[in-house]
Scaffold this motif. Sequence first.
Motif, PDB file in Angstrom:
ATOM      1  N   THR A   1       0.910 -12.551  21.172  1.00 28.59           N
ATOM      2  CA  THR A   1       2.081 -12.674  22.023  1.00 28.59           C
ATOM      3  C   THR A   1       2.717 -11.340  22.372  1.00 28.59           C
ATOM      4  O   THR A   1       3.413 -11.230  23.374  1.00 28.59           O
ATOM      5  N   VAL A   2       2.490 -10.301  21.557  1.00 30.51           N
ATOM      6  CA  VAL A   2       3.087  -9.013  21.841  1.00 30.51           C
ATOM      7  C   VAL A   2       2.612  -8.505  23.210  1.00 30.51           C
ATOM      8  O   VAL A   2       3.286  -7.731  23.884  1.00 30.51           O
ATOM      9  N   ALA A   3       1.445  -8.970  23.635  1.00 30.35           N
ATOM     10  CA  ALA A   3       0.894  -8.522  24.912  1.00 30.35           C
ATOM     11  C   ALA A   3       1.291  -9.460  26.050  1.00 30.35           C
ATOM     12  O   ALA A   3       0.861  -9.312  27.184  1.00 30.35           O
ATOM     13  N   ASP A   4       2.134 -10.405  25.740  1.00 34.76           N
ATOM     14  CA  ASP A   4       2.420 -11.498  26.651  1.00 34.76           C
ATOM     15  C   ASP A   4       3.763 -11.245  27.346  1.00 34.76           C
ATOM     16  O   ASP A   4       4.740 -10.823  26.730  1.00 34.76           O
ATOM     17  N   ALA A   5       3.823 -11.510  28.652  1.00 39.51           N
ATOM     18  CA  ALA A   5       5.046 -11.250  29.414  1.00 39.51           C
ATOM     19  C   ALA A   5       6.207 -12.097  28.873  1.00 39.51           C
ATOM     20  O   ALA A   5       7.338 -11.632  28.769  1.00 39.51           O
TER      21      ALA A   5
ATOM     22  N   PHE B   1       6.663 -13.138  25.833  1.00 38.08           N
ATOM     23  CA  PHE B   1       7.121 -12.541  24.577  1.00 38.08           C
ATOM     24  C   PHE B   1       8.086 -11.394  24.861  1.00 38.08           C
ATOM     25  O   PHE B   1       9.146 -11.278  24.252  1.00 38.08           O
ATOM     26  N   GLN B   2       7.715 -10.565  25.823  1.00 39.04           N
ATOM     27  CA  GLN B   2       8.554  -9.397  26.104  1.00 39.04           C
ATOM     28  C   GLN B   2       9.886  -9.818  26.745  1.00 39.04           C
ATOM     29  O   GLN B   2      10.935  -9.219  26.459  1.00 39.04           O
ATOM     30  N   LEU B   3       9.848 -10.866  27.556  1.00 37.85           N
ATOM     31  CA  LEU B   3      11.091 -11.395  28.121  1.00 37.85           C
ATOM     32  C   LEU B   3      12.012 -11.914  27.012  1.00 37.85           C
ATOM     33  O   LEU B   3      13.208 -11.609  26.964  1.00 37.85           O
ATOM     34  N   LYS B   4      11.427 -12.701  26.084  1.00 40.24           N
ATOM     35  CA  LYS B   4      12.240 -13.249  24.987  1.00 40.24           C
ATOM     36  C   LYS B   4      12.798 -12.132  24.101  1.00 40.24           C
ATOM     37  O   LYS B   4      13.924 -12.219  23.602  1.00 40.24           O
ATOM     38  N   LYS B   5      12.013 -11.091  23.912  1.00 33.59           N
ATOM     39  CA  LYS B   5      12.481  -9.931  23.149  1.00 33.59           C
ATOM     40  C   LYS B   5      13.732  -9.345  23.827  1.00 33.59           C
ATOM     41  O   LYS B   5      14.729  -9.049  23.162  1.00 33.59           O
ATOM     42  N   ARG B   6      13.671  -9.203  25.158  1.00 28.33           N
ATOM     43  CA  ARG B   6      14.816  -8.640  25.894  1.00 28.33           C
ATOM     44  C   ARG B   6      16.020  -9.573  25.844  1.00 28.33           C
ATOM     45  O   ARG B   6      17.155  -9.137  25.698  1.00 28.33           O
ATOM     46  N   ILE B   7      15.756 -10.865  25.973  1.00 28.22           N
ATOM     47  CA  ILE B   7      16.866 -11.836  25.893  1.00 28.22           C
ATOM     48  C   ILE B   7      17.522 -11.747  24.518  1.00 28.22           C
ATOM     49  O   ILE B   7      18.748 -11.764  24.390  1.00 28.22           O
ATOM     50  N   GLY B   8      16.710 -11.620  23.474  1.00 27.58           N
ATOM     51  CA  GLY B   8      17.246 -11.495  22.110  1.00 27.58           C
ATOM     52  C   GLY B   8      18.172 -10.292  21.981  1.00 27.58           C
ATOM     53  O   GLY B   8      19.266 -10.389  21.404  1.00 27.58           O
ATOM     54  N   PHE B   9      17.731  -9.152  22.522  1.00 35.07           N
ATOM     55  CA  PHE B   9      18.580  -7.951  22.472  1.00 35.07           C
ATOM     56  C   PHE B   9      19.895  -8.176  23.223  1.00 35.07           C
ATOM     57  O   PHE B   9      20.963  -7.770  22.779  1.00 35.07           O
ATOM     58  N   GLU B  10      19.800  -8.843  24.370  1.00 31.72           N
ATOM     59  CA  GLU B  10      20.994  -9.089  25.179  1.00 31.72           C
ATOM     60  C   GLU B  10      21.965 -10.031  24.444  1.00 31.72           C
ATOM     61  O   GLU B  10      23.173  -9.802  24.437  1.00 31.72           O
TER      62      GLU B  10
ATOM     63  N   ALA C   1      14.756 -21.931  25.229  1.00 31.02           N
ATOM     64  CA  ALA C   1      15.550 -22.620  26.259  1.00 31.02           C
ATOM     65  C   ALA C   1      15.940 -21.643  27.364  1.00 31.02           C
ATOM     66  O   ALA C   1      15.852 -21.963  28.554  1.00 31.02           O
ATOM     67  N   LEU C   2      16.353 -20.435  26.996  1.00 34.84           N
ATOM     68  CA  LEU C   2      16.820 -19.480  28.005  1.00 34.84           C
ATOM     69  C   LEU C   2      15.667 -18.868  28.805  1.00 34.84           C
ATOM     70  O   LEU C   2      15.835 -18.498  29.964  1.00 34.84           O
ATOM     71  N   ALA C   3      14.495 -18.769  28.170  1.00 33.27           N
ATOM     72  CA  ALA C   3      13.356 -18.141  28.852  1.00 33.27           C
ATOM     73  C   ALA C   3      12.575 -19.132  29.714  1.00 33.27           C
ATOM     74  O   ALA C   3      11.748 -18.734  30.534  1.00 33.27           O
TER      75      ALA C   3
ATOM     76  N   ALA D   1      11.135 -15.579  34.956  1.00 35.87           N
ATOM     77  CA  ALA D   1      10.185 -14.503  34.675  1.00 35.87           C
ATOM     78  C   ALA D   1      10.918 -13.202  34.402  1.00 35.87           C
ATOM     79  O   ALA D   1      10.328 -12.236  33.930  1.00 35.87           O
ATOM     80  N   ASP D   2      12.219 -13.182  34.691  1.00 32.49           N
ATOM     81  CA  ASP D   2      12.948 -11.922  34.568  1.00 32.49           C
ATOM     82  C   ASP D   2      14.323 -12.179  33.966  1.00 32.49           C
ATOM     83  O   ASP D   2      14.968 -13.199  34.247  1.00 32.49           O
TER      84      ASP D   2
END
Lengths: 451, 451
Positions: B370-374, B376-385, B425-427, B431-432
């Motif tokens: 999943t680290v290579a998955d778009a 995953f990276q979106l959810k990572k950003r949502i988590g930071f936000e 739920a949020l993701a 896509a962005d």
Amino acid sequence: MIKPEHVHVIGGGLVGALTSIFLAKRGFEVSLFERRGDMRKLAVEAGRSINLAVTARGLKALDEVGLKRDVLDLAITMKGRMVHDMAGNTTFVSYGQKENEVIYSVSRGELNKLLLTKAGEYSNVHLRFDQRCVEHDLESNQISFTDEVSKQTHNVQAKVALATDGAWSVARQAMLANVKNFNYAQNFESYGYKELVIPAAAGGAFQLEKEALHIWPRQSFMLIALPNLDGSFTCTLFLAYEGAVSFAALKTATDVNAFFAREFAGALALMPTLAEDFFRNPTGALTTIRCAPWHVDDKLLLLGDAAHAIVPFFGQGMNCGFEDCSTLGVLLDAESDWRSLFQKLEAERKPNADAIGTLALENFVEMRDTVADAKFQLKKRIGFELEKRYPDRFIPRYSMVVFHAEIPYADAYQRGIEQEVILDALAAGIADISKIDWSHAERLMQHARPF
Amino acid sequence: MIKPEHVHVIGGGLVGALTSIFLAKRGFEVSLFERRGDMRKLAVEAGRSINLAVTARGLKALDEVGLKRDVLDLAITMKGRMVHDMAGNTTFVSYGQKENEVIYSVSRGELNKLLLTKAGEYSNVHLRFDQRCVEHDLESNQISFTDEVSKQTHNVQAKVALATDGAWSVARQAMLANVKNFNYAQNFESYGYKELVIPAAAGGAFQLEKEALHIWPRQSFMLIALPNLDGSFTCTLFLAYEGAVSFAALKTATDVNAFFAREFAGALALMPTLAEDFFRNPTGALTTIRCAPWHVDDKLLLLGDAAHAIVPFFGQGMNCGFEDCSTLGVLLDAESDWRSLFQKLEAERKPNADAIGTLALENFVEMRDTVADAKFQLKKRIGFELEKRYPDRFIPRYSMVVFHAEIPYADAYQRGIEQEVILDALAAGIADISKIDWSHAERLMQHARPF
């Protein structure tokens, strides 16, 4: 077909004895080594043997070697659970809804004696008693036994060894120590068990309803009783080791009698030797054992409890072991070499053994707790009704495990999870089966997988 | 406070050395026995040591004995994962969003050397090298060691023994064989690992971005690389043992080079000794070990991998072991007898060790896949936000485990499950991050538990 040759079977318990019969019928030369003395010559002490429930999977395997009838002759039919509440009231909860959906109480000792007797009737089976397995060299397949009478240790060279020596299998312990990347888990419950007895009344009459498994569910602990042919019941108390209500807290005969008077008053009245039995009989442990692989090359295979010991709450330990024998029989006919047989047996049986191990743990909660619960009994009735209305898509989980040998344990486990969602949805907010919304049921059942 | 006395520590790896320091600072007489020779006198071979990531929990324990600075001096900051795709493109994924939310790459060998050196500076610590523990008698607490130089075996009588001898602890094996109702599980993954190296360029320059953990995720397998002080990277290939793409399938130097050319072309160009390293270095196994109890009476306690070996995918094995030391320190001050210390340490640490064991297994899927998955990276950003907007109610799971020593692993595990529902739920359907429905987030976060 595997060409008949000499096979060493280690352990003459239920699975070892039946394994030997499956091999003997196909012409294999079988040497069966058993730690205990020759039980064929001894009387099984009444009321002192753990009772077993033989169900469809076990009966299927026994039928394949022509022993179903002999075993049923030793058994007492149990049609359901007789639930005893605190006030002494009883509720009967049927195991199934069809005439033949019953289970069979049988004495472990009598059954073992029968199977060893039948095995011994084959001229190609050689029974060796008083032989304690002490070491299994996996490299050479040399097995060391200590003769319990002479105390001499001797070595036996096996080509093919089948280890049916139970939960503490010596062969499996050798695998744990020597097989690279061996997966292994042993897990003990925080509660143990104690065998007790309700003797027959004068003249051999049963003091409780004969054709039932009696259960006194008390949330965190329970007492059960299974009928014996002689009119007695073998009882088992399941109780925590430590804590306010526990084995540790029952230190004297007074403690034990007071505990039974409070929790199991109806049973206490039928147990004249309670305190004596309680302090004489050991407190048994309940263990789940899982491992992989089950085999070493083409030399050694674990079967039964040696490969997959489980807790007794679904009454499936022996049935699962007998199913191993059944699969062994099929593969002895289908395969041409042992390595491939061992691999295929493990591939087929391991997921099913894992599933029944989990189901057995979950069933303790059902037995000690929910079985006494109105919602549980409602869901049980809804399940039977769904089975009637949708026989191709719904079979209650208990029935799949116990009455349907054609449904693998792993499938029963998975379907049980799916069905629980349906039962919960239909039972929500109602107290009686007459209130069910059958159009809701119809919608839910449209998504259910056909068998 | 436990009165200082003589304690035997078995195993001088990272946890054993740090345990000795915690004891020594409190005035205990410590005899530390280590199987290997005295590594304080040996150079650690560059590029041949497994690298570790020191994070908040490890640093907290080191800080408690005044060694945080010394360890950071050996370390290289890693600010995030540098993900290398098949085409050779890289994406940097930050570990945290705050300045100090970084992890530290350190050589296991250098760190062990430092800790043993510091332990040896205490006059009440007695270091014994070349001492292989061969037996631990749990009854008498007598421990047998074979001197690896003289090959003589001698016995040592311990009053209190702390076993820090790793995943294959001799003391734990004695417990498995002798402790009644001992719970135990060892589970091997179906994939292993191989150490490889990317050497420094001429002049000691790093050939990849220095301050990152490099990762080539390829779904069912992956390559990672961690920086060393000398400009090299220690690489680890994680790959299935068997199957079409597996260690078993890589039989020749040609196989290995072709595999790397296809899957890790960018890395291959930096690995001049690939095939040589591949066939010289062993294929390591990945094991999770769980057991209970961790102690025998007031005589013996397991710590670190001896009690709870885990897979390396969260980089928390050592950090978890160091947290054991930290808890030991607190309890040495708070308790008045060893039995009670052992019980409380196990009660506090076991649920956390179980949780990080599970998290580590799950993180392999994240790393290789999943680290290579778009998404995953979106959810990572949502988590930071979410962490920015709701700092009292949301901390990304990775951050809880790695940066927040005050949140026990078991809590991080449980909160991680709850947070995943919110992130999913949020993701969903976007896509962005700019497309997030923040009023939806507000409603979801109202139910989140404050820290």
